[in-house]
Design a protein around this motif. Sequence first.
Motif, PDB file in Angstrom:
ATOM      1  N   LEU A 125       1.925   9.404  -5.492  1.00 45.87           N
ATOM      2  CA  LEU A 125       2.045  10.799  -5.363  1.00 45.87           C
ATOM      3  C   LEU A 125       3.257  10.895  -5.972  1.00 45.87           C
ATOM      4  O   LEU A 125       3.986  12.173  -6.992  1.00 45.87           O
ATOM      5  N   TRP A 126       4.689  10.226  -6.227  1.00 42.84           N
ATOM      6  CA  TRP A 126       5.968  11.212  -6.482  1.00 42.84           C
ATOM      7  C   TRP A 126       7.108   9.963  -7.162  1.00 42.84           C
ATOM      8  O   TRP A 126       7.868  10.632  -7.886  1.00 42.84           O
ATOM      9  N   GLY A 127       5.948   9.622  -7.496  1.00 45.39           N
ATOM     10  CA  GLY A 127       6.915   7.958  -9.129  1.00 45.39           C
ATOM     11  C   GLY A 127       7.952   7.664  -8.479  1.00 45.39           C
ATOM     12  O   GLY A 127       7.856   7.490  -7.489  1.00 45.39           O
ATOM     13  N   LEU A 128       8.633   7.574  -9.395  1.00 44.70           N
ATOM     14  CA  LEU A 128      10.361   6.831  -8.808  1.00 44.70           C
ATOM     15  C   LEU A 128      10.265   6.725  -8.100  1.00 44.70           C
ATOM     16  O   LEU A 128      10.842   5.874  -6.585  1.00 44.70           O
ATOM     17  N   VAL A 129      10.665   8.181  -7.607  1.00 42.10           N
ATOM     18  CA  VAL A 129      11.279   8.210  -5.927  1.00 42.10           C
ATOM     19  C   VAL A 129      10.224   8.230  -4.894  1.00 42.10           C
ATOM     20  O   VAL A 129      10.433   7.293  -3.654  1.00 42.10           O
ATOM     21  N   GLY A 130       9.537   8.627  -4.858  1.00 41.22           N
ATOM     22  CA  GLY A 130       8.109   7.585  -3.866  1.00 41.22           C
ATOM     23  C   GLY A 130       8.282   6.478  -3.414  1.00 41.22           C
ATOM     24  O   GLY A 130       8.026   6.429  -2.840  1.00 41.22           O
ATOM     25  N   ALA A 131       8.376   5.714  -5.120  1.00 38.40           N
ATOM     26  CA  ALA A 131       8.005   3.733  -4.920  1.00 38.40           C
ATOM     27  C   ALA A 131       9.434   3.615  -3.851  1.00 38.40           C
ATOM     28  O   ALA A 131       9.380   2.928  -2.716  1.00 38.40           O
ATOM     29  N   LEU A 132      11.044   4.540  -4.401  1.00 35.75           N
ATOM     30  CA  LEU A 132      11.576   3.928  -3.797  1.00 35.75           C
ATOM     31  C   LEU A 132      11.949   4.277  -1.852  1.00 35.75           C
ATOM     32  O   LEU A 132      12.258   3.905  -1.716  1.00 35.75           O
ATOM     33  N   ILE A 133      11.815   5.531  -1.649  1.00 36.75           N
ATOM     34  CA  ILE A 133      11.077   6.461  -0.414  1.00 36.75           C
ATOM     35  C   ILE A 133       9.972   5.141   0.283  1.00 36.75           C
ATOM     36  O   ILE A 133      10.021   5.542   1.654  1.00 36.75           O
ATOM     37  N   ALA A 134       9.859   4.964  -0.581  1.00 37.65           N
ATOM     38  CA  ALA A 134       8.100   4.165   0.642  1.00 37.65           C
ATOM     39  C   ALA A 134       8.427   3.410   1.684  1.00 37.65           C
ATOM     40  O   ALA A 134       8.034   3.939   2.927  1.00 37.65           O
ATOM     41  N   VAL A 135       9.760   2.610   1.867  1.00 38.68           N
ATOM     42  CA  VAL A 135       9.241   1.948   2.726  1.00 38.68           C
ATOM     43  C   VAL A 135      10.408   2.365   4.024  1.00 38.68           C
ATOM     44  O   VAL A 135      10.061   2.058   5.176  1.00 38.68           O
ATOM     45  N   PRO A 136      11.294   2.716   3.701  1.00 40.30           N
ATOM     46  CA  PRO A 136      11.571   3.768   4.921  1.00 40.30           C
ATOM     47  C   PRO A 136      11.060   5.290   5.463  1.00 40.30           C
ATOM     48  O   PRO A 136      11.504   4.686   6.126  1.00 40.30           O
ATOM     49  N   LEU A 137      10.632   5.305   4.586  1.00 44.70           N
ATOM     50  CA  LEU A 137       9.274   5.939   5.308  1.00 44.70           C
ATOM     51  C   LEU A 137       8.406   5.916   6.277  1.00 44.70           C
ATOM     52  O   LEU A 137       7.246   6.241   7.326  1.00 44.70           O
ATOM     53  N   ILE A 193       0.679  -1.170   0.076  1.00 44.78           N
ATOM     54  CA  ILE A 193       0.297   0.147  -0.019  1.00 44.78           C
ATOM     55  C   ILE A 193       1.281   1.536  -0.112  1.00 44.78           C
ATOM     56  O   ILE A 193       1.263   2.341  -0.643  1.00 44.78           O
ATOM     57  N   ALA A 194       2.175   1.303   1.226  1.00 39.59           N
ATOM     58  CA  ALA A 194       2.915   2.335   1.015  1.00 39.59           C
ATOM     59  C   ALA A 194       3.343   2.852  -0.645  1.00 39.59           C
ATOM     60  O   ALA A 194       3.640   3.665  -0.765  1.00 39.59           O
ATOM     61  N   VAL A 195       4.122   1.662  -1.339  1.00 34.74           N
ATOM     62  CA  VAL A 195       4.378   1.523  -2.740  1.00 34.74           C
ATOM     63  C   VAL A 195       3.401   2.040  -3.323  1.00 34.74           C
ATOM     64  O   VAL A 195       4.674   3.119  -4.360  1.00 34.74           O
ATOM     65  N   ALA A 196       2.299   1.998  -3.487  1.00 33.86           N
ATOM     66  CA  ALA A 196       1.486   2.297  -4.309  1.00 33.86           C
ATOM     67  C   ALA A 196       1.353   3.598  -3.860  1.00 33.86           C
ATOM     68  O   ALA A 196       1.512   4.412  -5.237  1.00 33.86           O
ATOM     69  N   PHE A 197       1.280   4.020  -2.760  1.00 31.22           N
ATOM     70  CA  PHE A 197       0.363   5.282  -2.590  1.00 31.22           C
ATOM     71  C   PHE A 197       1.642   6.274  -2.752  1.00 31.22           C
ATOM     72  O   PHE A 197       1.501   7.456  -3.788  1.00 31.22           O
TER      73      PHE A 197
END
Length: 401
Positions: free
Chosen positions: A332-344, A324-328
Amino acid sequence: MSNTPAAVSTDEASIAETASSDLAKLRRLVLGLFLISACSALYFARDFFMPVVLAFLVAMTLTPIVRFLRKRGVPSALSATLLVVAFATVFGLLAYVVSGPAITLVNDAPSIGRTLAERLRQLQRPIERINDIMQQFDTMTGQVTDPNIEQVALAQPGVVSRAAGSVLSIGTSIGITLVLALFLLASGQMFYEKIVQSFGRMSDKKRALRVVYDVEREISRYLLTIALINSGLGVAIGTGLWIIGVPNAILWGVMAALFNFLPYIGALTTMLVVGVISIVSFDSLSYALLGPGFVLFCNLMEGQLLTPLILGRRLELNAVAIFIAVAFWSWLWGLVGALIAVPLLVVIKVFCDNFESLQSMGNFLAAQQSMEPAETAPDPALPEAPKSGPAVLDVVTSAQP
């Protein structure tokens, strides 16, 4: 008389219950409006928020190194400057080394597609049959374009102008991220002083410091450890693919290191891309499977053995919450958002674990059910006491183990 004390008490209880229910509904409404407003702000102002969030993550990642050097007598400003410059240098060198193979790969994409289609000819026949059926369906429904009808197409910006704009935007974001990370790392004790000064009672000051130290310690150690593990994974995969003979092994090593911040999806994407390049590059299909097989082996060793051994299982996350976090964040922010989803997501979980009212949310994000309250063990490497006044000095000194 009808207004007996029991009746009055019952009415007052009913009014209080109604008021409490209305207040709870109002809070939920305000929370819903806040979340909608926050998502809208993050989406439409992503050019501002994205560098800020990246800067905080970079600062948290490098905080343990700055703290270690500060205890050895190195000023925070100096160590922060050296670390940010080193980080920017390594990032720039990797981008320079990878840019050449990436551009060549983009230019060779049509030939790679033709070669892959020839190698997988037997798998392409069912797809061609499906395409024929779809064309027949379009003809029957009248969706085929009449060649006698003139069509008007809007002119789009050229490839060069779009690329120049993208490079300028990326460069600006990277510059803001590095400068803000430098200020965050060099600020030293200012953040802790502000937290201490925000509370009035001494017990609240001590508790706030304990929570802040614990949250910062867990997040910074997690981010630094994961960054080092992913870097080692990228080096291992790049070296192994170079030995096997896969072209552009450095590019795939960097890709594996970055995409490993995406659990499950990142490893699968790297394996598929390496598999396509191997099938195109080698004549033997069995030998071509060595590349993706090696990537799969390295990711299994990292995910099932190395990371649990180093980090333990306290910060493991629920797989559903991860997806869910990766999809969200990718929305929102494309590839950068997908990469930082788990750290966030890890940052959110650690905050929830350290606040009693949010522990149910932290328990939901965890991989295993654990109803025990999170322990806030004292940090063995707490920073030195700030010198902004006797009261602050007493609080920080008493908070140290």
